[in-house]
Design a protein around this motif. Structure first.
Motif, short mmCIF file in Angstrom:
data_model
loop_
_atom_site.label_atom_id
_atom_site.label_comp_id
_atom_site.label_asym_id
_atom_site.label_seq_id
_atom_site.Cartn_x
_atom_site.Cartn_y
_atom_site.Cartn_z
N LEU A 75 0.61 -1.31 0.14
CA LEU A 75 -0.01 0.18 -0.02
C LEU A 75 0.77 1.22 0.64
O LEU A 75 0.49 2.21 -1.17
N MET A 76 1.93 1.32 0.53
CA MET A 76 3.15 2.39 0.99
C MET A 76 3.08 1.89 0.09
O MET A 76 3.57 4.32 -0.25
N VAL A 77 4.32 1.51 -0.89
CA VAL A 77 4.84 2.11 -1.67
C VAL A 77 4.29 2.19 -3.51
O VAL A 77 4.17 3.32 -4.11
N GLY A 78 2.44 1.76 -2.89
CA GLY A 78 1.57 2.26 -4.18
C GLY A 78 1.59 3.42 -3.76
O GLY A 78 1.62 4.97 -5.25
N LEU A 79 1.28 4.56 -2.45
CA LEU A 79 1.17 5.59 -2.49
C LEU A 79 2.26 6.51 -2.69
O LEU A 79 2.18 7.83 -3.72
N SER A 80 3.53 6.13 -2.40
CA SER A 80 4.60 7.09 -2.74
C SER A 80 4.97 7.29 -4.08
O SER A 80 5.23 8.00 -4.64
N CYS A 81 5.31 6.38 -5.12
CA CYS A 81 4.92 6.41 -6.47
C CYS A 81 3.72 7.18 -6.80
O CYS A 81 4.36 7.73 -7.90
N GLY A 82 2.55 6.73 -6.33
CA GLY A 82 1.80 8.12 -7.03
C GLY A 82 1.76 9.69 -6.55
O GLY A 82 1.41 10.28 -7.23
N ALA A 83 2.21 9.33 -5.39
CA ALA A 83 2.53 10.64 -5.14
C ALA A 83 3.86 11.48 -5.77
O ALA A 83 3.50 12.45 -5.98
N PHE A 84 5.00 10.64 -6.30
CA PHE A 84 5.86 10.84 -7.21
C PHE A 84 5.15 11.52 -8.29
O PHE A 84 5.97 12.54 -9.19
N SER A 85 4.15 10.86 -8.82
CA SER A 85 3.54 11.15 -10.40
C SER A 85 2.33 12.63 -10.35
O SER A 85 2.70 13.35 -11.32
N LEU A 86 2.03 12.93 -8.59
CA LEU A 86 1.25 14.21 -8.65
C LEU A 86 2.64 15.55 -8.46
O LEU A 86 2.44 16.69 -9.16
N LEU A 87 4.04 15.16 -8.82
CA LEU A 87 4.92 15.60 -8.07
C LEU A 87 5.24 16.40 -9.71
O LEU A 87 5.71 16.99 -10.36
N PHE A 88 4.93 15.80 -10.71
CA PHE A 88 6.01 15.81 -11.70
C PHE A 88 4.95 16.11 -12.76
O PHE A 88 5.58 16.69 -14.05
N GLY A 89 3.22 16.59 -11.99
CA GLY A 89 2.60 17.02 -12.61
C GLY A 89 1.40 16.36 -13.14
O GLY A 89 0.55 16.79 -13.96
N GLY A 90 1.24 15.43 -12.57
CA GLY A 90 0.47 14.41 -13.13
C GLY A 90 -1.09 14.62 -11.85
O GLY A 90 -0.82 15.70 -11.58
N ASP A 91 -2.26 14.38 -12.56
CA ASP A 91 -3.48 14.81 -12.47
C ASP A 91 -4.01 13.14 -11.85
O ASP A 91 -3.49 12.47 -11.72
N TRP A 92 -5.79 13.14 -11.22
CA TRP A 92 -5.75 12.52 -10.33
C TRP A 92 -5.65 10.87 -10.58
O TRP A 92 -5.30 9.82 -10.38
#
Length: 210
Positions: A75-92
């Motif tokens: 769960l935490m690995v999934g959330l952390s990589c997802g957070a990186f995608s937001l930092l890269f400029g991605g949307d939800w």
């Protein structure tokens, strides 16, 4: 003490006699809880708070292995990589796609490691599966910048510990160990790259741009 990639050689003096022993280094996973506990024992020895072999042996035997629940790690690995995608400029939509891809990739990584396959095979298979799932965002145009999911979902495969420890070892003078770890990190990176390229080849999504 002499450290090599496959063994540790210790030499000491005991009542005027020189004693040398060699212990083989087995491939084990990194457990930071155990490493920190051992480091604390070393610091106590340096400060002379532990002065006898029995004291050191007692503290070492009190160290217990602690592991997080595997599903919590997924769960935490999934959330952390997802957070990186937001930092890269991605949307939800990109965030959720990245979370799913990286979480599934981490689950696959755990399963392969549990069966004691080579880490090179593990990294290649994990990268292939994570990238294949994330590429669906680009195929079906989920989000404004769906290709960011492919870049973020494989960040769990960055070999940070081997790279950092390689530098530390070489700074301390253990060049053989440092070069071995550097080579290991390089091979792991190449394996992950092979999995990513194979996934992009099969899905037809090349590069990080749609």
């Amino acid at each position: 003490m002499a450290i090599s990639p496959s063994a540790i050689v210790l030499t000491t003096l005991n009542h005027g006699s020189c004693i040398t022993t060699t212990r083989r280094v087995h491939e084990l996973g990194i457990n930071m809880h155990v490493l920190c506990a051992i480091q604390r024992v070393c610091i106590l020895c340096e400060k002379r708070l532990l002065t006898t072999v029995d004291d050191v042996d007692k503290h070492l035997k009190e160290i217990k292995t602690f592991r997080y629940n595997r599903w919590l790690v997924v769960l935490m690995v999934g959330l952390s990589c997802g957070a990186f995608s937001l930092l890269f400029g991605g949307d939800w939509p990109v965030f959720f796609t990245t979370c799913v891809a990286s979480a599934v990739g981490m689950f696959v990584r755990q399963e392969i490691a549990h069966r004691h396959f080579s880490p090179l095979i593990n990294f290649a298979a994990t990268a292939f599966i994570a990238t294949s799932i994330a590429s669906m965002a680009t195929v079906y145009q989920w989000g404004d910048q769906p290709y960011l999911a492919m870049a973020a979902c494989v960040l769990l495969l960055v070999p940070g510990f081997p790279l950092v420890n390689a530098v530390f070892d070489m700074v301390k003078g253990y060049f053989n160990m440092g070069l071995a770890r550097w080579g290991t990190a390089t091979l792991l990176t190449v394996s992950a790259t092979a999995g990513i390229v194979l996934a992009m080849k099969l899905t037809g999504v090349w590069g990080w741009n749609p």
